[in-house]
Write a protein that holds these residues in place. Structure first.
Motif, PDB file in Angstrom:
ATOM      1  N   LEU A 177       8.068  -3.576  -3.443  1.00 26.31           N
ATOM      2  CA  LEU A 177       6.995  -2.724  -3.945  1.00 26.31           C
ATOM      3  C   LEU A 177       5.909  -3.570  -4.597  1.00 26.31           C
ATOM      4  N   MET A 178       6.332  -4.561  -5.358  1.00 27.50           N
ATOM      5  CA  MET A 178       5.382  -5.480  -5.989  1.00 27.50           C
ATOM      6  C   MET A 178       4.530  -6.183  -4.936  1.00 27.50           C
ATOM      7  N   ALA A 179       5.166  -6.645  -3.873  1.00 28.00           N
ATOM      8  CA  ALA A 179       4.441  -7.329  -2.803  1.00 28.00           C
ATOM      9  C   ALA A 179       3.421  -6.407  -2.143  1.00 28.00           C
ATOM     10  N   CYS A 180       3.775  -5.144  -1.971  1.00 28.10           N
ATOM     11  CA  CYS A 180       2.832  -4.183  -1.376  1.00 28.10           C
ATOM     12  C   CYS A 180       1.617  -3.988  -2.269  1.00 28.10           C
ATOM     13  N   VAL A 181       1.849  -3.906  -3.575  1.00 27.64           N
ATOM     14  CA  VAL A 181       0.739  -3.760  -4.518  1.00 27.64           C
ATOM     15  C   VAL A 181      -0.158  -4.993  -4.467  1.00 27.64           C
ATOM     16  N   ILE A 182       0.440  -6.165  -4.435  1.00 31.45           N
ATOM     17  CA  ILE A 182      -0.342  -7.405  -4.408  1.00 31.45           C
ATOM     18  C   ILE A 182      -1.135  -7.514  -3.112  1.00 31.45           C
ATOM     19  N   TYR A 183      -0.525  -7.162  -1.985  1.00 30.88           N
ATOM     20  CA  TYR A 183      -1.243  -7.186  -0.692  1.00 30.88           C
ATOM     21  C   TYR A 183      -2.503  -6.332  -0.774  1.00 30.88           C
ATOM     22  N   SER A 184      -2.367  -5.112  -1.271  1.00 36.08           N
ATOM     23  CA  SER A 184      -3.522  -4.217  -1.337  1.00 36.08           C
ATOM     24  C   SER A 184      -4.540  -4.696  -2.359  1.00 36.08           C
ATOM     25  N   THR A 185      -4.085  -5.392  -3.404  1.00 38.52           N
ATOM     26  CA  THR A 185      -5.004  -5.979  -4.367  1.00 38.52           C
ATOM     27  C   THR A 185      -5.851  -7.063  -3.713  1.00 38.52           C
ATOM     28  N   ILE A 186      -5.238  -7.847  -2.839  1.00 37.76           N
ATOM     29  CA  ILE A 186      -5.952  -8.943  -2.171  1.00 37.76           C
ATOM     30  C   ILE A 186      -6.937  -8.416  -1.138  1.00 37.76           C
ATOM     31  N   TYR A 187      -6.459  -7.544  -0.258  1.00 35.17           N
ATOM     32  CA  TYR A 187      -7.251  -7.167   0.914  1.00 35.17           C
ATOM     33  C   TYR A 187      -7.964  -5.823   0.768  1.00 35.17           C
ATOM     34  N   GLN A 188      -7.621  -5.063  -0.268  1.00 36.02           N
ATOM     35  CA  GLN A 188      -8.154  -3.709  -0.412  1.00 36.02           C
ATOM     36  C   GLN A 188      -7.895  -2.902   0.852  1.00 36.02           C
ATOM     37  N   GLU A 189      -6.712  -3.113   1.393  1.00 35.47           N
ATOM     38  CA  GLU A 189      -6.249  -2.407   2.582  1.00 35.47           C
ATOM     39  C   GLU A 189      -4.859  -1.844   2.320  1.00 35.47           C
ATOM     40  N   SER A 216      -7.755   3.653  -7.210  1.00 32.79           N
ATOM     41  CA  SER A 216      -8.349   3.378  -8.528  1.00 32.79           C
ATOM     42  C   SER A 216      -8.905   1.956  -8.601  1.00 32.79           C
ATOM     43  N   LEU A 217      -9.658   1.550  -7.607  1.00 34.24           N
ATOM     44  CA  LEU A 217     -10.181   0.183  -7.555  1.00 34.24           C
ATOM     45  C   LEU A 217     -11.024  -0.157  -8.781  1.00 34.24           C
ATOM     46  N   GLU A 218     -11.828   0.775  -9.244  1.00 32.63           N
ATOM     47  CA  GLU A 218     -12.684   0.523 -10.400  1.00 32.63           C
ATOM     48  C   GLU A 218     -11.842   0.320 -11.658  1.00 32.63           C
ATOM     49  N   LEU A 219     -10.812   1.139 -11.821  1.00 31.48           N
ATOM     50  CA  LEU A 219      -9.943   1.034 -12.998  1.00 31.48           C
ATOM     51  C   LEU A 219      -9.304  -0.350 -13.079  1.00 31.48           C
ATOM     52  N   TRP A 220      -8.895  -0.860 -11.926  1.00 31.75           N
ATOM     53  CA  TRP A 220      -8.190  -2.155 -11.898  1.00 31.75           C
ATOM     54  C   TRP A 220      -9.151  -3.335 -11.801  1.00 31.75           C
ATOM     55  N   LYS A 221     -10.456  -3.056 -11.785  1.00 33.74           N
ATOM     56  CA  LYS A 221     -11.498  -4.084 -11.686  1.00 33.74           C
ATOM     57  C   LYS A 221     -11.398  -4.877 -10.374  1.00 33.74           C
ATOM     58  N   ILE A 222     -10.990  -4.189  -9.328  1.00 27.44           N
ATOM     59  CA  ILE A 222     -10.886  -4.816  -8.003  1.00 27.44           C
ATOM     60  C   ILE A 222     -12.181  -4.555  -7.254  1.00 27.44           C
ATOM     61  N   ASP A 223     -12.875  -5.598  -6.857  1.00 29.35           N
ATOM     62  CA  ASP A 223     -14.159  -5.458  -6.157  1.00 29.35           C
ATOM     63  C   ASP A 223     -13.917  -5.140  -4.682  1.00 29.35           C
TER      64      ASP A 223
END
Length: 328
Positions: A279-291, A321-328
């Motif tokens: 689950l952690m890896a899935c969150v990190i993947y989406s954090t990197i690629y926004q996919e 919640s991209l804005e909440l997490w400050k993910i561009d």
């Protein structure tokens, strides 16, 4: 060609190991130039069990999808017979990523799980680690070896891993590996090395039994996790780092599953099970690629149904919640 290979094998002993890939096609050993040492590096890799290039694409100089004798001949022709320039395959979004942390990253080889998801999507990534069990971010902030790793190259992402108890209760542990100064210090060091690096703090998970195992403490998992969440957002606002909402995704799963015992946590009530790490890896993947990770075939040995569920929760947690997490 056979004679050429035998001659080159004779000078292998003069070749060192690779450092980080600088992005130049044909510069396989990343020494800043394309020369005979790059040919020898390929020979070491292919025929002498030597280290792989940090970026495999740098060695596929004829762009045929293979790294073999033809790439060696191509480089020799280029350097010594006026042959065509190296022509490596072009792949977008090849990221250099550094993980800094301890056992929470080590258990189940979290960086390997992230790489598995990425490579399953035919993306290329260079993952490096500064991970040692038992260390806290405050330790890493003061360690020369971690600082040296930070300065090793211009990272695209640096992921930092904290501890739930210290993040939830910073005022209770003012002298015991304080989180805020460590985050601020590491953030400054990372951005001083490369201003474009995205510094990402993985929002920690709470202990499975909260803090009730400590005399006089009453917070159970939900209360502890809420405090981890609140502190992480507050520190992100002050320091400016990106949040990968790992612990908040855990919170969603455990709430939806009605808190099954030792589901995302191991039996030590602390470290991550394979389910939790995936689950952690899935969150990190989406954090990197926004996919979204939904539909990715790599399951790390989990059932397809379980993996699909974790993909859905992890990706939605980030992308909604991209804005909440400050993910561009």
């Amino acid at each position: 060609m056979r004679l050429m290979l035998e001659l080159l094998l004779g000078i292998i002993i003069f070749v060192g190991t690779t450092s980080a890939y600088a992005g130049d096609c044909g510069d396989v050993n990343n020494d800043g130039s394309v020369n005979i040492l790059d040919v020898v590096f390929i020979i070491n890799y292919k025929y002498k069990s030597g280290p792989a290039p940090e970026q495999l694409l740098s060695a596929d100089v004829n762009s045929d999808g293979n790294i073999d004798m033809m790439d060696m001949v191509y480089l020799i022709n280029y350097k010594y017979k006026s042959g065509p320039e190296p022509n490596c395959p072009v792949t977008d979004n090849i990221y250099d990523i550094l993980f800094i942390g301890s056992s929470y990253f080590n258990y189940n080889n979290l960086p390997g799980l992230v790489a598995g998801l990425i490579e399953s999507e035919n993306k290329t990534v260079n993952i490096h680690t500064a991970i040692q069990n038992g260390l806290y971010l405050a330790d890493h902030a003061d360690m020369a070896t971690t600082e040296s790793k930070i300065n090793e190259m211009d990272w695209d992402f640096v992921f930092l891993q904290g501890v739930g108890s210290l993040t939830a209760y910073p005022d209770s542990f003012p002298l015991n590996h304080p989180v805020y100064p460590a985050l601020a210090n590491l953030n400054n060091k990372i951005l001083s090395n490369c201003v474009s690096t995205k510094v990402v703090f993985c929002l920690p998970w709470a202990f499975e039994d909260g803090m009730i195992w400590v005399s006089g403490w009453t917070d159970e998992y939900p209360q502890m996790q809420q405090k981890v969440y609140d502190t992480t957002l507050a520190y992100s606002d002050r320091i400016g780092f990106v949040i990968s909402p790992v612990g908040w995704a855990w919170n969603t799963v455990l709430e939806e599953k009605n808190y099954p015992l030792h589901y995302l946590h191991l039996s030590d009530w602390n470290h991550s099970s394979l389910k939790g790490s995936y689950l952690m890896a899935c969150v990190i993947y989406s954090t990197i690629y926004q996919e979204s990770t939904v539909g990715i075939e790599y399951t790390a040995g989990l059932s397809k149904e379980e993996a699909s569920y974790f993909q859905s929760v992890g990706s939605s947690m980030v992308l909604d919640s991209l804005e909440l997490w400050k993910i561009d």
